[in-house]
Write an enzyme that holds these catalytic residues in place. Structure first.
Site, PDB file in Angstrom:
ATOM      1  N   GLY A  98       3.179 143.883 146.990  1.00  0.00           N
ATOM      2  CA  GLY A  98       3.698 144.090 145.706  1.00  0.00           C
ATOM      3  C   GLY A  98       4.433 145.670 145.581  1.00  0.00           C
ATOM      4  N   ARG A 101       5.197 151.209 144.073  1.00  0.00           N
ATOM      5  CA  ARG A 101       5.868 152.511 143.467  1.00  0.00           C
ATOM      6  C   ARG A 101       7.273 152.098 142.860  1.00  0.00           C
ATOM      7  NH1 ARG A 101       7.762 156.190 148.278  1.00  0.00           N
ATOM      8  NH2 ARG A 101       8.331 154.674 149.866  1.00  0.00           N
ATOM      9  N   LYS A 121      12.152 153.917 141.203  1.00  0.00           N
ATOM     10  CA  LYS A 121      11.317 153.923 142.628  1.00  0.00           C
ATOM     11  C   LYS A 121      10.604 155.374 142.719  1.00  0.00           C
ATOM     12  CE  LYS A 121      11.502 153.093 147.629  1.00  0.00           C
ATOM     13  NZ  LYS A 121      12.383 152.456 148.463  1.00  0.00           N
ATOM     14  N   ASP A 133      -0.095 156.383 146.418  1.00  0.00           N
ATOM     15  CA  ASP A 133      -0.206 157.323 145.257  1.00  0.00           C
ATOM     16  C   ASP A 133       1.280 156.794 144.066  1.00  0.00           C
ATOM     17  OD1 ASP A 133       2.381 158.068 146.536  1.00  0.00           O
ATOM     18  OD2 ASP A 133       1.543 160.165 146.877  1.00  0.00           O
ATOM     19  N   GLY A 134       1.874 155.829 144.545  1.00  0.00           N
ATOM     20  CA  GLY A 134       2.970 155.518 143.664  1.00  0.00           C
ATOM     21  C   GLY A 134       4.311 156.345 143.635  1.00  0.00           C
ATOM     22  N   ARG A 198      12.216 139.204 146.657  1.00  0.00           N
ATOM     23  CA  ARG A 198      12.254 139.258 148.143  1.00  0.00           C
ATOM     24  C   ARG A 198      11.586 138.141 148.629  1.00  0.00           C
ATOM     25  NH1 ARG A 198      11.126 144.954 148.724  1.00  0.00           N
ATOM     26  NH2 ARG A 198      11.745 145.878 146.597  1.00  0.00           N
ATOM     27  N   ASP A 268       8.916 141.375 153.212  1.00  0.00           N
ATOM     28  CA  ASP A 268       8.889 141.937 151.937  1.00  0.00           C
ATOM     29  C   ASP A 268      10.038 142.898 151.655  1.00  0.00           C
ATOM     30  OD1 ASP A 268       7.449 143.239 153.722  1.00  0.00           O
ATOM     31  OD2 ASP A 268       7.101 144.754 152.384  1.00  0.00           O
ATOM     32  N   ASN A 269      10.943 143.037 152.818  1.00  0.00           N
ATOM     33  CA  ASN A 269      12.301 143.888 152.576  1.00  0.00           C
ATOM     34  C   ASN A 269      13.433 143.104 152.776  1.00  0.00           C
ATOM     35  OD1 ASN A 269      10.554 146.072 152.221  1.00  0.00           O
ATOM     36  ND2 ASN A 269      10.554 146.770 154.126  1.00  0.00           N
TER      37      ASN A 269
HETATM   38  P1  AMP Z   1       7.892 149.645 152.426  1.00  0.00           P
HETATM   39  O1  AMP Z   1       7.356 150.030 153.815  1.00  0.00           O
HETATM   40  O2  AMP Z   1       8.422 150.899 151.682  1.00  0.00           O
HETATM   41  O3  AMP Z   1       8.410 148.414 152.195  1.00  0.00           O
HETATM   42  O4  AMP Z   1       6.633 149.558 151.510  1.00  0.00           O
HETATM   43  C1  AMP Z   1       5.423 148.532 152.023  1.00  0.00           C
HETATM   44  C2  AMP Z   1       4.614 148.465 150.744  1.00  0.00           C
HETATM   45  O5  AMP Z   1       3.854 149.523 150.538  1.00  0.00           O
HETATM   46  C3  AMP Z   1       5.032 147.928 149.378  1.00  0.00           C
HETATM   47  O6  AMP Z   1       4.198 147.173 149.022  1.00  0.00           O
HETATM   48  C4  AMP Z   1       5.370 149.374 148.638  1.00  0.00           C
HETATM   49  O7  AMP Z   1       5.144 149.257 147.236  1.00  0.00           O
HETATM   50  C5  AMP Z   1       4.069 150.101 149.201  1.00  0.00           C
HETATM   51  N1  AMP Z   1       4.107 151.628 149.234  1.00  0.00           N
HETATM   52  C6  AMP Z   1       4.912 152.271 150.015  1.00  0.00           C
HETATM   53  N2  AMP Z   1       4.736 153.651 149.648  1.00  0.00           N
HETATM   54  C7  AMP Z   1       3.817 153.748 148.662  1.00  0.00           C
HETATM   55  C8  AMP Z   1       3.567 154.843 147.907  1.00  0.00           C
HETATM   56  N3  AMP Z   1       3.887 155.891 147.983  1.00  0.00           N
HETATM   57  N4  AMP Z   1       2.549 154.151 146.651  1.00  0.00           N
HETATM   58  C9  AMP Z   1       2.221 152.896 146.607  1.00  0.00           C
HETATM   59  N5  AMP Z   1       2.795 152.007 147.337  1.00  0.00           N
HETATM   60  C10 AMP Z   1       3.710 152.425 148.393  1.00  0.00           C
HETATM   61 MG    MG Z   2       9.699 147.381 150.722  1.00  0.00          MG
END
Ligand code: AMP
Ligand code: MG
Length: 521
Positions: A98, A101, A121, A133-134, A198, A268-269
């Site tokens: 999900g 952030r 974002k 931390d979002g 996605r 998811d990407n």
């Molecule tokens: P990503 O590798 O950036 O595509 O992120 C993978 C997952 O981790 C996704 O569900 C993102 O929303 C979550 N995520 C990445 N960084 C953060 C963050 N700083 N706070 C909350 N969720 C994160």
């Molecule tokens: Mg992602």
């Protein structure tokens, strides 16, 4: 100006409005509220995109713009929400992920009558933030902001970046995952796409056996974003899958053309619109190497290495196919799409490479052999991809070995003179002979121009990114703005910008941020 909310009003949402981390069922999204930033400041925004989105940012007072673009104040009509999706990470099913952030605000009406989803974002916690931390830090936000616009102007499909805002909050990060945490400036990037759906959005409902929500989401997706496929039914589902496969193929071939390695091609990407999405530990190929990955997390297996992106996209499409299969009486049409994918990808990849070489197709087998031989020779030497391909347009026809050697000298990393070139000079000679034999003299100029439209002169080299980040972290945003501006015209020679077209300097060879990156962002 008023945002629209077709997405949230048409699809089932989460009834629980708390942000506590949890599993969310039978809902496409959860309503959330962006965090109020401590003292937001707009660092930069993209004027032509703002115009396209009919967002009068220039007319807003600075404070107002910073409040809107950080999420501290909601744009009129916003219904902020985070999407619920799952995904395969590095080949393993990870369950619910999900938007941890990313917060969608709603749809803006574009000048040409389309709707585009506006997203922030780094704007705070959602039910999908898990233990994180979002938030987002300046360095990763600069990378996303500059790279998405660079990609757009290179002509590769991508989500767009509208703005970069400093929040004034400090964010704790362990940049190298080595136990050394430090505070970094927080930032928010606003970005835009038709939707941020996605592959993983569809996968999650399928994995949970929630076929009702899966069908609702797929029907909405087809009706809203792929209306040309007609009424949503089994036939349209297959047509949709075929279309997503075609769009995916196109974007990956685009990356291969410009030397981009996404770095984290988890499902998811993967955008269902075939857009480059989620700029994390991506990297631009300096010396041509199909085995290269910029992502330290992927260093051991190199699953997402430059040359594997075609195969990985097929694997990801298989997961999407599996997700929608339960909605079909027969899965064979999905299998047909998947089985045809490698051939389609190879054809498009080769046709793209021939364009880069300025050659017209002759015999498919012979062309494939020519391309494979070049790939091999480039990898056995240390040759800058961008400079090498750009230089081919001005290589003499029927060039001698000496001419070939001096022509590509600038593209070579140390040592500049090679004893054993692993067939590279032979290849160049054969190539320039083929050009002499197949291209009419009167067509050489036209050919050169066509090649210059597919072989960029400037790309967002990793070390250039690192330089503008280091300046930005000291409060100097001019280098960022200058680079951003320069990258809007990657195919045209720009007087005074020679330094951006040069190969990676030696000091950047192994410097963190210039060669390898962690996922920390
Ligand atoms: P990503 O590798 O950036 O595509 O992120 C993978 C997952 O981790 C996704 O569900 C993102 O929303 C979550 N995520 C990445 N960084 C953060 C963050 N700083 N706070 C909350 N969720 C994160
Ligand atoms: Mg992602």
């Amino acid at each position: 100006m008023q945002l629209d909310n077709q997405f949230v009003s048409s699809l089932p949402g989460d009834l629980d409005e708390s942000i506590k981390p949890r599993q969310v069922y039978e809902a496409v999204y959860s309503r959330v509220a962006p965090k109020k930033a401590a003292s937001p400041v707009v660092v930069d925004y993209v004027q032509d995109l703002a115009d396209e989105l009919q967002l009068p940012i220039a007319d807003w007072e600075e404070k107002q713009a910073a409040a809107y673009l950080s999420g501290s104040e909601l744009l009129p009509g916003s219904v902020p929400h985070a999407l619920c999706y799952g995904g395969h990470q590095f080949g393993n099913w990870a369950g619910q992920l999900g938007d941890g952030r990313a917060i969608n605000l709603g749809e803006v009406a574009t000048q040409n009558g389309d709707a585009a989803m506006l997203q922030l974002k780094g704007a705070g916690l959602t039910p999908y933030s898990r233990s994180a931390d979002g938030l987002a830090v300046l360095r990763s936000s600069v990378r996303e902001y500059v790279c998405s616009e660079a990609m757009q102007h290179l002509g590769v499909p991508t989500t767009r970046a509208l703005s970069l805002v400093l929040t004034g909050d400090q964010v704790l990060r362990d940049m190298f995952y080595d136990g050394n945490q430090a505070f970094e400036p927080g930032a928010v990037v606003s970005r835009v796409a038709p939707s941020f759906l996605r592959f993983g959005n569809f996968q999650l409902f399928a994995a949970r056996g929630d076929l009702a929500t899966l069908r609702t989401l797929l029907d909405f997706t087809i009706e809203t974003y792929f209306p040309e496929l007609g009424e949503p039914n089994e036939e349209a589902y297959v047509a949709w899958f075929k279309e997503v496969a075609a769009l995916t193929c196109e974007v990956v071939v685009g990356w291969m053309r410009v030397g981009f390695t996404h770095g984290v091609l988890n499902t998811d990407n993967m955008s269902i619109h075939g857009l480059t999405i989620d700029y994390g530990p991506y990297g631009w190929v300096d010396d041509y190497d199909l085995q290269w990955t910029p992502n330290t997390t992927d260093a051991a297996h190199k699953r997402y290495r430059f040359g594997a992106q075609g195969a990985v996209s097929q694997w990801n499409l298989l997961q999407l196919g599996n997700a929608i299969a339960p909605l079909l009486a027969y899965v064979s049409p999905l299998e047909e799409v998947l089985n045809a994918y490698p051939q389609k990808y190879t054809e498009q990849y080769q046709s793209m490479m021939l364009q880069k070489l300025g050659l017209t197709q002759t015999d498919a087998k012979q062309d494939a052999a020519l391309i494979a031989a070049l790939e091999q020779a480039l990898q056995l030497n240390e040759v800058d991809m961008t400079i090498f391909f750009r230089s081919l347009a001005t290589l003499q026809t029927s060039a001698t070995a000496l001419q070939c050697r001096s022509h590509i000298k600038e593209a070579l990393y140390e040592p500049k003179e090679f004893d054993d070139d692993h067939g590279l000079i032979q290849w160049l000679m054969a190539y320039s002979k083929r050009v002499a034999a197949t291209v009419d003299e009167t067509q050489l100029l036209v050919r050169r121009e066509a090649m210059n439209e597919v072989n960029p002169l400037y790309v967002f080299r990793n070390y250039l990114g690192q330089q503008v980040i280091e300046a930005a972290e000291k409060g100097d945003y001019e280098p960022l703005r200058e680079l951003q501006k320069m990258l809007r015209n990657p195919y045209k020679q720009q007087p005074g910008k020679e330094k951006y077209a040069a190969k990676r300097p030696e000091w950047a060879r192994n410097k963190p941020g210039c060669s390898m990156l962690s996922c920390s962002s």
